[in-house]
Scaffold this motif. Sequence first.
Motif, PDB file in Angstrom:
ATOM      1  N   ARG A 254       0.828  -1.209   0.000  1.00 15.97           N
ATOM      2  CA  ARG A 254       0.000   0.000   0.000  1.00 15.97           C
ATOM      3  C   ARG A 254       0.863   1.259   0.000  1.00 15.97           C
ATOM      4  NH1 ARG A 254      -4.810   1.243   3.882  1.00 15.97           N
ATOM      5  NH2 ARG A 254      -4.612   3.082   2.556  1.00 15.97           N
ATOM      6  N   ILE A 255       1.890   1.274   0.816  1.00 17.55           N
ATOM      7  CA  ILE A 255       2.772   2.444   0.904  1.00 17.55           C
ATOM      8  C   ILE A 255       3.391   2.740  -0.458  1.00 17.55           C
ATOM      9  CG2 ILE A 255       4.929   3.291   1.911  1.00 17.55           C
ATOM     10  CD1 ILE A 255       4.152   1.580   4.427  1.00 17.55           C
ATOM     11  N   ASP A 256       3.866   1.690  -1.139  1.00 13.69           N
ATOM     12  CA  ASP A 256       4.514   1.869  -2.436  1.00 13.69           C
ATOM     13  C   ASP A 256       3.523   2.279  -3.517  1.00 13.69           C
ATOM     14  OD1 ASP A 256       6.872   1.120  -1.207  1.00 13.69           O
ATOM     15  OD2 ASP A 256       6.753  -0.974  -1.876  1.00 13.69           O
ATOM     16  N   LEU A 257       2.367   1.588  -3.566  1.00 15.57           N
ATOM     17  CA  LEU A 257       1.382   1.864  -4.613  1.00 15.57           C
ATOM     18  C   LEU A 257       0.763   3.240  -4.480  1.00 15.57           C
ATOM     19  CD1 LEU A 257      -0.430  -1.599  -4.832  1.00 15.57           C
ATOM     20  CD2 LEU A 257       0.996  -0.543  -6.598  1.00 15.57           C
ATOM     21  N   GLU A 258       0.559   3.674  -3.245  1.00 12.83           N
ATOM     22  CA  GLU A 258      -0.150   4.933  -3.008  1.00 12.83           C
ATOM     23  C   GLU A 258       0.786   6.102  -2.717  1.00 12.83           C
ATOM     24  OE1 GLU A 258      -3.149   4.119  -0.022  1.00 12.83           O
ATOM     25  OE2 GLU A 258      -3.481   2.125  -0.876  1.00 12.83           O
ATOM     26  N   GLY A 259       2.089   5.850  -2.723  1.00 14.45           N
ATOM     27  CA  GLY A 259       3.056   6.919  -2.503  1.00 14.45           C
ATOM     28  C   GLY A 259       2.902   7.597  -1.158  1.00 14.45           C
ATOM     29  N   LEU A 260       2.727   6.829  -0.114  1.00 18.16           N
ATOM     30  CA  LEU A 260       2.460   7.390   1.213  1.00 18.16           C
ATOM     31  C   LEU A 260       3.756   7.745   1.937  1.00 18.16           C
ATOM     32  CD1 LEU A 260      -0.371   4.946   2.367  1.00 18.16           C
ATOM     33  CD2 LEU A 260      -0.604   7.240   1.377  1.00 18.16           C
ATOM     34  N   PRO A 261       3.735   8.792   2.738  1.00 15.65           N
ATOM     35  CA  PRO A 261       4.937   9.223   3.475  1.00 15.65           C
ATOM     36  C   PRO A 261       5.138   8.394   4.744  1.00 15.65           C
ATOM     37  CG  PRO A 261       3.132  10.712   3.974  1.00 15.65           C
ATOM     38  CD  PRO A 261       2.594   9.717   2.972  1.00 15.65           C
ATOM     39  N   VAL A 262       5.385   7.103   4.544  1.00 16.79           N
ATOM     40  CA  VAL A 262       5.436   6.151   5.649  1.00 16.79           C
ATOM     41  C   VAL A 262       6.672   5.268   5.492  1.00 16.79           C
ATOM     42  CG1 VAL A 262       4.229   4.289   6.854  1.00 16.79           C
ATOM     43  CG2 VAL A 262       2.907   6.108   5.745  1.00 16.79           C
ATOM     44  N   ARG A 263       7.369   5.005   6.607  1.00 15.70           N
ATOM     45  CA  ARG A 263       8.494   4.077   6.612  1.00 15.70           C
ATOM     46  C   ARG A 263       8.233   2.989   7.640  1.00 15.70           C
ATOM     47  NH1 ARG A 263      14.450   6.087   7.258  1.00 15.70           N
ATOM     48  NH2 ARG A 263      14.657   3.820   7.080  1.00 15.70           N
ATOM     49  N   LEU A 264       8.331   1.735   7.214  1.00 18.37           N
ATOM     50  CA  LEU A 264       8.292   0.602   8.136  1.00 18.37           C
ATOM     51  C   LEU A 264       9.740   0.267   8.480  1.00 18.37           C
ATOM     52  CD1 LEU A 264       5.662  -1.683   6.314  1.00 18.37           C
ATOM     53  CD2 LEU A 264       5.248   0.157   7.968  1.00 18.37           C
ATOM     54  N   VAL A 265      10.118   0.427   9.731  1.00 17.41           N
ATOM     55  CA  VAL A 265      11.534   0.278  10.099  1.00 17.41           C
ATOM     56  C   VAL A 265      11.810  -1.010  10.863  1.00 17.41           C
ATOM     57  CG1 VAL A 265      11.964   2.756  10.072  1.00 17.41           C
ATOM     58  CG2 VAL A 265      11.212   1.657  12.204  1.00 17.41           C
ATOM     59  N   GLY A 266      10.789  -1.890  10.973  1.00 20.16           N
ATOM     60  CA  GLY A 266      11.012  -3.165  11.624  1.00 20.16           C
ATOM     61  C   GLY A 266      11.106  -3.042  13.131  1.00 20.16           C
ATOM     62  N   ARG A 267      11.478  -4.140  13.758  1.00 20.22           N
ATOM     63  CA  ARG A 267      11.614  -4.154  15.214  1.00 20.22           C
ATOM     64  C   ARG A 267      12.833  -3.341  15.627  1.00 20.22           C
ATOM     65  NH1 ARG A 267      11.316  -9.087  15.583  1.00 20.22           N
ATOM     66  NH2 ARG A 267       9.122  -9.315  16.104  1.00 20.22           N
ATOM     67  N   ARG A 268      12.656  -2.460  16.603  1.00 16.58           N
ATOM     68  CA  ARG A 268      13.738  -1.581  17.024  1.00 16.58           C
ATOM     69  C   ARG A 268      14.006  -1.732  18.520  1.00 16.58           C
ATOM     70  NH1 ARG A 268      15.538   2.216  12.760  1.00 16.58           N
ATOM     71  NH2 ARG A 268      16.436   3.353  14.524  1.00 16.58           N
ATOM     72  N   ASP A 269      15.283  -1.623  18.881  1.00 17.79           N
ATOM     73  CA  ASP A 269      15.665  -1.648  20.288  1.00 17.79           C
ATOM     74  C   ASP A 269      15.832  -0.248  20.859  1.00 17.79           C
ATOM     75  OD1 ASP A 269      15.793  -4.450  20.296  1.00 17.79           O
ATOM     76  OD2 ASP A 269      17.849  -4.420  19.522  1.00 17.79           O
ATOM     77  N   ASP A 270      15.618   0.781  20.033  1.00 11.98           N
ATOM     78  CA  ASP A 270      15.863   2.161  20.467  1.00 11.98           C
ATOM     79  C   ASP A 270      14.578   2.997  20.445  1.00 11.98           C
ATOM     80  OD1 ASP A 270      15.548   2.133  17.721  1.00 11.98           O
ATOM     81  OD2 ASP A 270      17.125   3.608  17.325  1.00 11.98           O
ATOM     82  N   VAL A 271      13.457   2.363  20.815  1.00 12.75           N
ATOM     83  CA  VAL A 271      12.182   3.099  20.810  1.00 12.75           C
ATOM     84  C   VAL A 271      12.234   4.348  21.679  1.00 12.75           C
ATOM     85  CG1 VAL A 271       9.745   2.971  21.490  1.00 12.75           C
ATOM     86  CG2 VAL A 271      10.761   1.149  20.109  1.00 12.75           C
ATOM     87  N   PRO A 272      12.836   4.312  22.894  1.00 14.78           N
ATOM     88  CA  PRO A 272      12.913   5.555  23.668  1.00 14.78           C
ATOM     89  C   PRO A 272      13.604   6.687  22.910  1.00 14.78           C
ATOM     90  CG  PRO A 272      13.424   3.690  25.073  1.00 14.78           C
ATOM     91  CD  PRO A 272      13.363   3.162  23.676  1.00 14.78           C
ATOM     92  N   GLU A 273      14.670   6.367  22.162  1.00 12.94           N
ATOM     93  CA  GLU A 273      15.350   7.395  21.386  1.00 12.94           C
ATOM     94  C   GLU A 273      14.464   7.890  20.246  1.00 12.94           C
ATOM     95  OE1 GLU A 273      16.760   4.600  22.463  1.00 12.94           O
ATOM     96  OE2 GLU A 273      18.143   5.505  23.891  1.00 12.94           O
ATOM     97  N   LEU A 274      13.726   6.984  19.605  1.00 15.97           N
ATOM     98  CA  LEU A 274      12.812   7.402  18.549  1.00 15.97           C
ATOM     99  C   LEU A 274      11.725   8.306  19.106  1.00 15.97           C
ATOM    100  CD1 LEU A 274      12.348   4.085  16.492  1.00 15.97           C
ATOM    101  CD2 LEU A 274      13.987   5.941  16.143  1.00 15.97           C
TER     102      LEU A 274
END
Length: 381
Positions: A254-274
């Motif tokens: 959906r992100i690719d087809l619709e050109g949405l400003p979205v990034r899926l970054v997977g599982r992260r260990d630095d959520v507090p920093e994000l």
Amino acid sequence: MTHPSSRPPQGRTPLRTVQVLGGGSAGSSVHVRSLTAGLVARGVRVTVCAPPGLDDTYGFTAAGAQFVPVPRRTDPVSVSALRAACAEADLVHAHGLHAAVRSALARPAQTGRRTPLVVTWHTRAHAEGARAHLLRLLERRVARASSVVLGTSSELVDRARSRGARDARLAPVAFPAPRRPPAPAHDDPERLGHKARAELGAVDRPLLLAVGSLEPHRGYGTLLDAAHAWLRLDPVPLLVVAGEGPERAALQRRIDLEGLPVRLVGRRDDVPELLTAADVALLPSRWESRSVLAHEALHSGVPLVATAVGGVPELVGDAAELVPYGDSRALASAVERLLVDPGRRAWLRAQGLAQAATWPTEDDTVAQILSVYDELTEPLR
């Protein structure tokens, strides 16, 4: 530091408990790790039974527990493995529905009576059709087999009572405040936030953050619908979703087809920093009890837009923007209003910190649960 009540009274043996995790969700696993550390500090012997690998992730052994790897619920040997681990227990505490079903089967009898079973309902499962009927049967079985059901929200307590629980109590769990590794003296929070934004590609645009497994009930479809509305903003905000799951491929299409400003970054260990880097945190779920993301966002002073479902309103009070589940227009509008109103964002930061200060501490949570244990095991000791 040793807790003042860590030694059992003279002549009494330490209480032996088994903590059982089923699938090992982040929320229940973090809670069991915190509970383990608190119980061990009070002289309680703790065995944690959980799927293999969770000890590496959450550090139950490091907190003082014995760790017993027990296969997930789909493995036919899980009940026998759990039965062996519970053989000498004074009390079994299961976290989640499927862990509770197996624990009810595995707990041993003590001189003609069953070992007390405490069950914490952290969340609720979703199902339709025949699966929904099976789910109700499982909930009824667990509720009636439990000595005490602890619900992490008032709604879950009511649900347990409706399923036949003899004793259901509210027991909101405390999650640790986000812990960030110490930064070098030259790395102040603002600089760290800049580094995270640069990595994600959001230096000169607002950054929106959602965190959680990529599953249908998380509401990410609605979130992508809302992202369409943000395409007309200047600058266009970037939505970052941290998590993995079965919906990833469909969401990325959906992100690719619709050109949405979205990034899926997977599982992260630095959520507090994000979170430190984010302008707004988003929680679009169909149902939540005590969301880890909501905890971390309010503790961090990050404005939160969340669905008004389950235990979320009870948890956040007035410290978040609440919208109906599945309403992409309401979600998009709430975010847009916050992005153009720095005063409202500042007010929500202050309200979030104040609301977080009202939540039970980890010590409060351990003390409440230990009082339940003492109540159930006193006749046996």
